[in-house]
Enzyme design. Structure first.
Site, PDB file in Angstrom:
ATOM      1  N   LYS A  11       5.175 -51.396 -83.162  1.00  0.00           N
ATOM      2  CA  LYS A  11       4.271 -52.226 -83.963  1.00  0.00           C
ATOM      3  C   LYS A  11       4.565 -52.109 -85.471  1.00  0.00           C
ATOM      4  O   LYS A  11       5.273 -51.192 -85.911  1.00  0.00           O
ATOM      5  CB  LYS A  11       2.826 -51.830 -83.652  1.00  0.00           C
ATOM      6  CG  LYS A  11       2.422 -52.138 -82.187  1.00  0.00           C
ATOM      7  CD  LYS A  11       0.944 -51.830 -81.942  1.00  0.00           C
ATOM      8  CE  LYS A  11       0.548 -52.161 -80.516  1.00  0.00           C
ATOM      9  NZ  LYS A  11      -0.896 -51.892 -80.256  1.00  0.00           N
ATOM     10  N   TYR A  51      -1.923 -61.502 -77.011  1.00  0.00           N
ATOM     11  CA  TYR A  51      -3.155 -60.714 -76.866  1.00  0.00           C
ATOM     12  C   TYR A  51      -4.328 -61.585 -76.405  1.00  0.00           C
ATOM     13  O   TYR A  51      -5.487 -61.225 -76.628  1.00  0.00           O
ATOM     14  CB  TYR A  51      -3.479 -59.995 -78.175  1.00  0.00           C
ATOM     15  CG  TYR A  51      -2.693 -58.705 -78.364  1.00  0.00           C
ATOM     16  CD1 TYR A  51      -2.818 -57.647 -77.457  1.00  0.00           C
ATOM     17  CD2 TYR A  51      -1.837 -58.521 -79.433  1.00  0.00           C
ATOM     18  CE1 TYR A  51      -2.116 -56.457 -77.620  1.00  0.00           C
ATOM     19  CE2 TYR A  51      -1.120 -57.329 -79.612  1.00  0.00           C
ATOM     20  CZ  TYR A  51      -1.272 -56.308 -78.695  1.00  0.00           C
ATOM     21  OH  TYR A  51      -0.580 -55.133 -78.853  1.00  0.00           O
ATOM     22  N   ASN A 114      -1.550 -48.419 -83.935  1.00  0.00           N
ATOM     23  CA  ASN A 114      -1.240 -47.293 -83.055  1.00  0.00           C
ATOM     24  C   ASN A 114       0.216 -47.300 -82.563  1.00  0.00           C
ATOM     25  O   ASN A 114       0.525 -46.800 -81.484  1.00  0.00           O
ATOM     26  CB  ASN A 114      -2.248 -47.216 -81.902  1.00  0.00           C
ATOM     27  CG  ASN A 114      -2.275 -48.482 -81.062  1.00  0.00           C
ATOM     28  OD1 ASN A 114      -1.490 -49.398 -81.279  1.00  0.00           O
ATOM     29  ND2 ASN A 114      -3.172 -48.524 -80.085  1.00  0.00           N
ATOM     30  N   GLU A 128       5.183 -60.454 -69.775  1.00  0.00           N
ATOM     31  CA  GLU A 128       5.430 -60.140 -71.187  1.00  0.00           C
ATOM     32  C   GLU A 128       6.931 -60.150 -71.499  1.00  0.00           C
ATOM     33  O   GLU A 128       7.344 -60.612 -72.565  1.00  0.00           O
ATOM     34  CB  GLU A 128       4.793 -58.781 -71.521  1.00  0.00           C
ATOM     35  CG  GLU A 128       3.266 -58.849 -71.464  1.00  0.00           C
ATOM     36  CD  GLU A 128       2.569 -57.501 -71.630  1.00  0.00           C
ATOM     37  OE1 GLU A 128       3.261 -56.470 -71.804  1.00  0.00           O
ATOM     38  OE2 GLU A 128       1.327 -57.484 -71.600  1.00  0.00           O
TER      39      GLU A 128
HETATM   40  P1  ATP Z   1      -1.497 -52.083 -75.931  1.00  0.00           P
HETATM   41  O1  ATP Z   1      -2.049 -53.242 -75.124  1.00  0.00           O
HETATM   42  O2  ATP Z   1      -1.167 -52.461 -77.367  1.00  0.00           O
HETATM   43  O3  ATP Z   1      -0.398 -51.378 -75.234  1.00  0.00           O
HETATM   44  P2  ATP Z   1      -3.662 -50.454 -75.002  1.00  0.00           P
HETATM   45  O4  ATP Z   1      -3.399 -51.071 -73.667  1.00  0.00           O
HETATM   46  O5  ATP Z   1      -3.675 -48.966 -75.121  1.00  0.00           O
HETATM   47  O6  ATP Z   1      -2.641 -50.980 -76.088  1.00  0.00           O
HETATM   48  P3  ATP Z   1      -5.775 -52.400 -75.331  1.00  0.00           P
HETATM   49  O7  ATP Z   1      -7.167 -52.084 -74.922  1.00  0.00           O
HETATM   50  O8  ATP Z   1      -4.953 -53.299 -74.471  1.00  0.00           O
HETATM   51  O9  ATP Z   1      -5.029 -51.003 -75.591  1.00  0.00           O
HETATM   52  O10 ATP Z   1      -5.843 -52.987 -76.815  1.00  0.00           O
HETATM   53  C1  ATP Z   1      -4.743 -53.691 -77.344  1.00  0.00           C
HETATM   54  C2  ATP Z   1      -4.549 -53.254 -78.787  1.00  0.00           C
HETATM   55  O11 ATP Z   1      -5.678 -53.706 -79.546  1.00  0.00           O
HETATM   56  C3  ATP Z   1      -4.510 -51.743 -79.029  1.00  0.00           C
HETATM   57  O12 ATP Z   1      -3.264 -51.155 -78.818  1.00  0.00           O
HETATM   58  C4  ATP Z   1      -4.894 -51.674 -80.486  1.00  0.00           C
HETATM   59  O13 ATP Z   1      -3.803 -52.024 -81.338  1.00  0.00           O
HETATM   60  C5  ATP Z   1      -5.964 -52.758 -80.568  1.00  0.00           C
HETATM   61  N1  ATP Z   1      -7.304 -52.214 -80.312  1.00  0.00           N
HETATM   62  C6  ATP Z   1      -7.820 -51.798 -79.136  1.00  0.00           C
HETATM   63  N2  ATP Z   1      -9.074 -51.348 -79.260  1.00  0.00           N
HETATM   64  C7  ATP Z   1      -9.380 -51.490 -80.575  1.00  0.00           C
HETATM   65  C8  ATP Z   1     -10.549 -51.205 -81.378  1.00  0.00           C
HETATM   66  N3  ATP Z   1     -11.639 -50.699 -80.832  1.00  0.00           N
HETATM   67  N4  ATP Z   1     -10.471 -51.468 -82.703  1.00  0.00           N
HETATM   68  C9  ATP Z   1      -9.362 -52.003 -83.261  1.00  0.00           C
HETATM   69  N5  ATP Z   1      -8.243 -52.293 -82.568  1.00  0.00           N
HETATM   70  C10 ATP Z   1      -8.239 -52.032 -81.256  1.00  0.00           C
END
Ligand code: ATP
Ligand code: MG
Length: 140
Positions: A11, A51, A114, A128
């Site tokens: 990212k 997303y 993250n 994806e």
């Molecule tokens: P990713 O899909 O990016 O691999 P993940 O599966 O661990 O991460 P998801 O719940 O799918 O997490 O959320 C997608 C992304 O949205 C997260 O990686 C983060 O960048 C962002 N995100 C998730 N939760 C929050 C939150 N509470 N506040 C801000 N950003 C968030």
């Protein structure tokens, strides 16, 4: 367990801090092979589509702004049990909850910035991968 592929994104927070190589070293150390990789600037439309499942979440607009704020490195990773293995080595979404040694524990700035994305199922991985790569760009 059969060889599997998953989709990964390094990212903007990680590319900005020049951590592409360090992230790849952790992925490779976990037994994952980078079989396709390119650095792109995601468009707003691409980030919104990618997303799309989070469209109703409060953090959606911020997330799209973040994911288009700088270059990302999109990747296809290959290895045994690659989807689960990558999720394991990424660590929890919130870096304060991520296990020591994981990419997010080592590098992530906060729950949004993250450092990495990884597909959460084999089915989503296939979708994806097809969103960002054509078949001839993936060489296993
Ligand atoms: P990713 O899909 O990016 O691999 P993940 O599966 O661990 O991460 P998801 O719940 O799918 O997490 O959320 C997608 C992304 O949205 C997260 O990686 C983060 O960048 C962002 N995100 C998730 N939760 C929050 C939150 N509470 N506040 C801000 N950003 C968030
Ligand atoms: Mg996710």
């Amino acid at each position: 367990m059969a060889i599997e592929r998953t989709f990964s994104i390094i990212k903007p927070d990680a590319t900005r801090r020049n951590l592409t190589g360090k992230v790849n070293a952790v992925l490779e150390g976990a037994g994952l092979r980078v079989v396709a990789q390119k650095r792109i600037l995601m468009t707003q439309a691409q980030a919104e589509a990618f997303y799309g499942v989070h469209r109703e979440r409060g953090f959606f607009r911020d997330l799209v702004t973040f994911m288009t704020s700088g270059p990302v490195v999109v990747q296809v990773l290959e290895g045994e049990n690659a989807v689960a293995r990558n999720r394991e080595v990424m660590g929890a979404t919130d870096p304060s909850k991520a296990a020591p040694g994981t990419i997010r524990a080592q590098f992530a700035e906060n729950i949004e910035a993250n450092s990495v994305h990884g597909s959460d199922s084999a089915e989503n991985a296939a979708t994806e991968i097809a969103f960002f790569f054509s078949g001839i760009e993936i060489v296993g």
